[in-house]
Each structure stands twice: as structure tokens, then as C-alpha cells.
Design a protein around this motif. Structure first.
Motif, PDB file in Angstrom:
ATOM      1  N   ALA A 126     -21.295   6.039  -6.096  1.00  7.62           N
ATOM      2  CA  ALA A 126     -19.947   6.613  -6.291  1.00  7.62           C
ATOM      3  C   ALA A 126     -20.329   8.204  -6.568  1.00  7.62           C
ATOM      4  CB  ALA A 126     -19.360   6.002  -7.179  1.00  7.62           C
ATOM      5  N   VAL A 127     -19.518   8.962  -5.931  1.00 11.52           N
ATOM      6  CA  VAL A 127     -19.208  10.517  -6.274  1.00 11.52           C
ATOM      7  C   VAL A 127     -18.117  10.441  -7.281  1.00 11.52           C
ATOM      8  CG1 VAL A 127     -18.876  12.623  -5.383  1.00 11.52           C
ATOM      9  CG2 VAL A 127     -20.429  10.886  -4.018  1.00 11.52           C
ATOM     10  N   ARG A 128     -18.313  10.817  -8.352  1.00  6.35           N
ATOM     11  CA  ARG A 128     -17.262  10.516  -9.509  1.00  6.35           C
ATOM     12  C   ARG A 128     -16.393  11.774  -9.476  1.00  6.35           C
ATOM     13  NH1 ARG A 128     -17.130   5.563 -10.340  1.00  6.35           N
ATOM     14  NH2 ARG A 128     -18.854   4.433 -10.952  1.00  6.35           N
ATOM     15  N   ASN A 129     -17.191  13.099  -9.014  1.00  6.19           N
ATOM     16  CA  ASN A 129     -16.164  14.382  -8.819  1.00  6.19           C
ATOM     17  C   ASN A 129     -15.469  14.347  -7.784  1.00  6.19           C
ATOM     18  OD1 ASN A 129     -18.278  14.889  -7.421  1.00  6.19           O
ATOM     19  ND2 ASN A 129     -19.053  16.568  -8.605  1.00  6.19           N
ATOM     20  N   GLN A 130     -15.404  13.562  -6.861  1.00  5.77           N
ATOM     21  CA  GLN A 130     -14.765  13.674  -5.562  1.00  5.77           C
ATOM     22  C   GLN A 130     -13.318  13.587  -5.778  1.00  5.77           C
ATOM     23  OE1 GLN A 130     -15.992  10.899  -2.677  1.00  5.77           O
ATOM     24  NE2 GLN A 130     -14.253  11.459  -1.247  1.00  5.77           N
ATOM     25  N   VAL A 131     -12.647  14.597  -5.104  1.00  5.90           N
ATOM     26  CA  VAL A 131     -11.197  14.380  -5.259  1.00  5.90           C
ATOM     27  C   VAL A 131     -10.379  14.323  -3.949  1.00  5.90           C
ATOM     28  CG1 VAL A 131      -9.257  16.008  -5.756  1.00  5.90           C
ATOM     29  CG2 VAL A 131     -11.171  16.525  -6.969  1.00  5.90           C
ATOM     30  N   ASP A 132      -9.663  13.365  -3.925  1.00  6.34           N
ATOM     31  CA  ASP A 132      -8.993  13.083  -2.868  1.00  6.34           C
ATOM     32  C   ASP A 132      -7.357  12.917  -3.060  1.00  6.34           C
ATOM     33  OD1 ASP A 132      -8.478  12.077  -0.301  1.00  6.34           O
ATOM     34  OD2 ASP A 132      -8.776   9.906  -0.641  1.00  6.34           O
ATOM     35  N   TYR A 133      -6.769  13.571  -2.167  1.00  3.87           N
ATOM     36  CA  TYR A 133      -5.226  13.677  -2.450  1.00  3.87           C
ATOM     37  C   TYR A 133      -4.656  13.293  -1.159  1.00  3.87           C
ATOM     38  CZ  TYR A 133      -0.964  16.051  -3.578  1.00  3.87           C
ATOM     39  OH  TYR A 133       0.432  16.149  -3.748  1.00  3.87           O
ATOM     40  N   LEU A 134      -4.000  12.249  -1.351  1.00  5.25           N
ATOM     41  CA  LEU A 134      -3.333  11.498  -0.264  1.00  5.25           C
ATOM     42  C   LEU A 134      -1.858  11.481  -0.575  1.00  5.25           C
ATOM     43  CD1 LEU A 134      -3.755   9.605   2.259  1.00  5.25           C
ATOM     44  CD2 LEU A 134      -3.970   7.727   0.752  1.00  5.25           C
ATOM     45  N   ILE A 135      -1.050  11.747   0.331  1.00  5.54           N
ATOM     46  CA  ILE A 135       0.382  11.699   0.201  1.00  5.54           C
ATOM     47  C   ILE A 135       0.815  10.479   1.040  1.00  5.54           C
ATOM     48  CG2 ILE A 135       2.681  12.811   0.722  1.00  5.54           C
ATOM     49  CD1 ILE A 135       1.267  15.453   0.321  1.00  5.54           C
ATOM     50  N   SER A 136       1.448   9.535   0.058  1.00  5.33           N
ATOM     51  CA  SER A 136       1.789   8.269   0.827  1.00  5.33           C
ATOM     52  C   SER A 136       2.551   7.396  -0.013  1.00  5.33           C
ATOM     53  CB  SER A 136       0.566   7.329   1.173  1.00  5.33           C
ATOM     54  OG  SER A 136       0.962   6.269   1.914  1.00  5.33           O
ATOM     55  N   ASP A 137       3.274   6.369   0.498  1.00  5.76           N
ATOM     56  CA  ASP A 137       4.258   5.557  -0.475  1.00  5.76           C
ATOM     57  C   ASP A 137       3.680   4.195  -0.054  1.00  5.76           C
ATOM     58  OD1 ASP A 137       7.251   5.248   1.444  1.00  5.76           O
ATOM     59  OD2 ASP A 137       5.191   5.904   2.233  1.00  5.76           O
ATOM     60  N   LEU A 138       4.070   3.345  -0.936  1.00  2.02           N
ATOM     61  CA  LEU A 138       3.860   1.797  -0.857  1.00  2.02           C
ATOM     62  C   LEU A 138       4.375   1.187   0.353  1.00  2.02           C
ATOM     63  CD1 LEU A 138       3.934   0.505  -4.550  1.00  2.02           C
ATOM     64  CD2 LEU A 138       1.646   0.901  -2.840  1.00  2.02           C
ATOM     65  N   ASP A 139       5.706   1.730   0.657  1.00  4.49           N
ATOM     66  CA  ASP A 139       6.456   1.282   1.720  1.00  4.49           C
ATOM     67  C   ASP A 139       5.583   1.211   3.087  1.00  4.49           C
ATOM     68  OD1 ASP A 139       8.848  -0.248   2.306  1.00  4.49           O
ATOM     69  OD2 ASP A 139       9.693   1.523   3.503  1.00  4.49           O
ATOM     70  N   THR A 140       5.084   2.167   3.238  1.00  5.88           N
ATOM     71  CA  THR A 140       4.323   2.491   4.586  1.00  5.88           C
ATOM     72  C   THR A 140       2.858   1.933   4.575  1.00  5.88           C
ATOM     73  OG1 THR A 140       3.364   4.591   3.865  1.00  5.88           O
ATOM     74  CG2 THR A 140       5.482   4.791   5.114  1.00  5.88           C
ATOM     75  N   LEU A 141       2.602   1.541   3.294  1.00 10.00           N
ATOM     76  CA  LEU A 141       0.954   0.757   3.183  1.00 10.00           C
ATOM     77  C   LEU A 141       1.155  -0.616   3.464  1.00 10.00           C
ATOM     78  CD1 LEU A 141      -0.399   2.694   0.010  1.00 10.00           C
ATOM     79  CD2 LEU A 141      -0.865   3.146   2.768  1.00 10.00           C
ATOM     80  N   ILE A 142       2.422  -1.054   3.430  1.00 12.82           N
ATOM     81  CA  ILE A 142       2.521  -2.728   3.330  1.00 12.82           C
ATOM     82  C   ILE A 142       3.316  -3.117   4.422  1.00 12.82           C
ATOM     83  CG2 ILE A 142       3.459  -4.724   2.279  1.00 12.82           C
ATOM     84  CD1 ILE A 142       3.520  -3.019  -0.522  1.00 12.82           C
ATOM     85  N   ARG A 143       2.755  -3.862   5.194  1.00 12.85           N
ATOM     86  CA  ARG A 143       3.135  -4.477   6.495  1.00 12.85           C
ATOM     87  C   ARG A 143       4.601  -4.996   6.240  1.00 12.85           C
ATOM     88  NH1 ARG A 143      -1.035  -8.186   6.567  1.00 12.85           N
ATOM     89  NH2 ARG A 143       0.750  -9.688   6.806  1.00 12.85           N
ATOM     90  N   LEU A 144       5.543  -4.830   7.394  1.00  9.61           N
ATOM     91  CA  LEU A 144       7.037  -5.128   7.101  1.00  9.61           C
ATOM     92  C   LEU A 144       7.086  -6.697   6.996  1.00  9.61           C
ATOM     93  CD1 LEU A 144       8.637  -3.247   9.764  1.00  9.61           C
ATOM     94  CD2 LEU A 144       8.777  -3.058   7.390  1.00  9.61           C
ATOM     95  N   ASP A 145       6.013  -7.585   7.546  1.00  9.84           N
ATOM     96  CA  ASP A 145       6.218  -9.035   7.245  1.00  9.84           C
ATOM     97  C   ASP A 145       5.209  -9.595   6.059  1.00  9.84           C
ATOM     98  OD1 ASP A 145       3.709  -8.358   8.392  1.00  9.84           O
ATOM     99  OD2 ASP A 145       3.772 -10.109   9.929  1.00  9.84           O
ATOM    100  N   HIS A 146       4.866  -8.927   5.240  1.00  9.05           N
ATOM    101  CA  HIS A 146       3.877  -9.251   4.227  1.00  9.05           C
ATOM    102  C   HIS A 146       4.726  -9.972   3.113  1.00  9.05           C
ATOM    103  CE1 HIS A 146       1.073  -8.760   0.968  1.00  9.05           C
ATOM    104  NE2 HIS A 146       0.070  -8.704   1.957  1.00  9.05           N
ATOM    105  N   GLU A 147       3.882 -10.757   2.440  1.00 10.17           N
ATOM    106  CA  GLU A 147       4.832 -11.758   1.480  1.00 10.17           C
ATOM    107  C   GLU A 147       5.271 -10.987   0.332  1.00 10.17           C
ATOM    108  OE1 GLU A 147       1.073 -12.221   1.943  1.00 10.17           O
ATOM    109  OE2 GLU A 147       1.540 -13.454   3.806  1.00 10.17           O
ATOM    110  N   VAL A 148       4.507  -9.885  -0.047  1.00  6.17           N
ATOM    111  CA  VAL A 148       5.016  -9.055  -1.338  1.00  6.17           C
ATOM    112  C   VAL A 148       6.329  -8.662  -1.246  1.00  6.17           C
ATOM    113  CG1 VAL A 148       4.098  -6.940  -0.630  1.00  6.17           C
ATOM    114  CG2 VAL A 148       4.188  -7.571  -3.089  1.00  6.17           C
ATOM    115  N   ARG A 149       7.011  -8.655   0.169  1.00  3.43           N
ATOM    116  CA  ARG A 149       8.168  -7.698   0.125  1.00  3.43           C
ATOM    117  C   ARG A 149       9.261  -8.983  -0.328  1.00  3.43           C
ATOM    118  NH1 ARG A 149       8.662  -3.030   2.661  1.00  3.43           N
ATOM    119  NH2 ARG A 149       6.732  -2.333   3.817  1.00  3.43           N
ATOM    120  N   ALA A 150       9.095 -10.058   0.051  1.00  2.93           N
ATOM    121  CA  ALA A 150       9.934 -11.055  -0.490  1.00  2.93           C
ATOM    122  C   ALA A 150       9.943 -11.292  -2.130  1.00  2.93           C
ATOM    123  CB  ALA A 150       9.534 -12.685   0.090  1.00  2.93           C
ATOM    124  N   ILE A 151       8.655 -11.081  -2.544  1.00  2.76           N
ATOM    125  CA  ILE A 151       8.571 -11.224  -4.042  1.00  2.76           C
ATOM    126  C   ILE A 151       9.499  -9.907  -4.659  1.00  2.76           C
ATOM    127  CG2 ILE A 151       7.176 -10.909  -6.002  1.00  2.76           C
ATOM    128  CD1 ILE A 151       5.006 -12.489  -4.230  1.00  2.76           C
TER     129      ILE A 151
END
Length: 67
Positions: A28-53
């Protein structure tokens, strides 16, 4: 008699530069910086079980836990 061995010896094979049991992972590269602009809603499929929970949890009265 010096050439005799207990077991027959085959031809000498050239040694490979890479060991037979070389590790197959990268460190692992411990000093690597990764900046990702995202939100959970776009990372989870619309039909995923977690949406019901999540829908159930949003409707639940959790005020006693919060207090």
C-alpha cells in the motif's frame, strides 16, 4: 566411485530470476492522496436492498436513542 550417488540425479536446470514463491501483492502507498467527490446515493444501485433498510430507518422514531 566418486561419481556414484544414492539416487539418480537429472540435468541441472537453470535458476529462474524470479523465485517460485514470490509474493503476488503490491504494498500500500500510505502517503497517496485521493480526492473523490461523490455521494452514497449515486454509489448504491436503485434496486439495492440497503435502500429498503434506509427507508425503514428514516421512518423509525429514534428520539429515545438520541436523548
Amino acid at each position: 566411485m566418486a561419481d556414484e550417488t544414492l539416487f539418480p540425479v537429472g540435468e541441472a536446470k537453470p535458476k529462474s530470476e524470479v523465485p517460485a514463491l514470490a509474493p503476488r501483492f503490491k504494498h500500500a502507498v500510505r502517503n497517496q492522496v485521493d480526492y473523490l467527490i461523490s455521494d452514497l446515493d449515486t454509489l448504491i444501485r436503485l434496486d439495492h436492498e440497503v435502500r429498503a433498510i434506509w427507508g425503514f430507518v428514516e421512518k423509525a422514531d429514534l428520539s429515545e436513542l438520541r436523548d
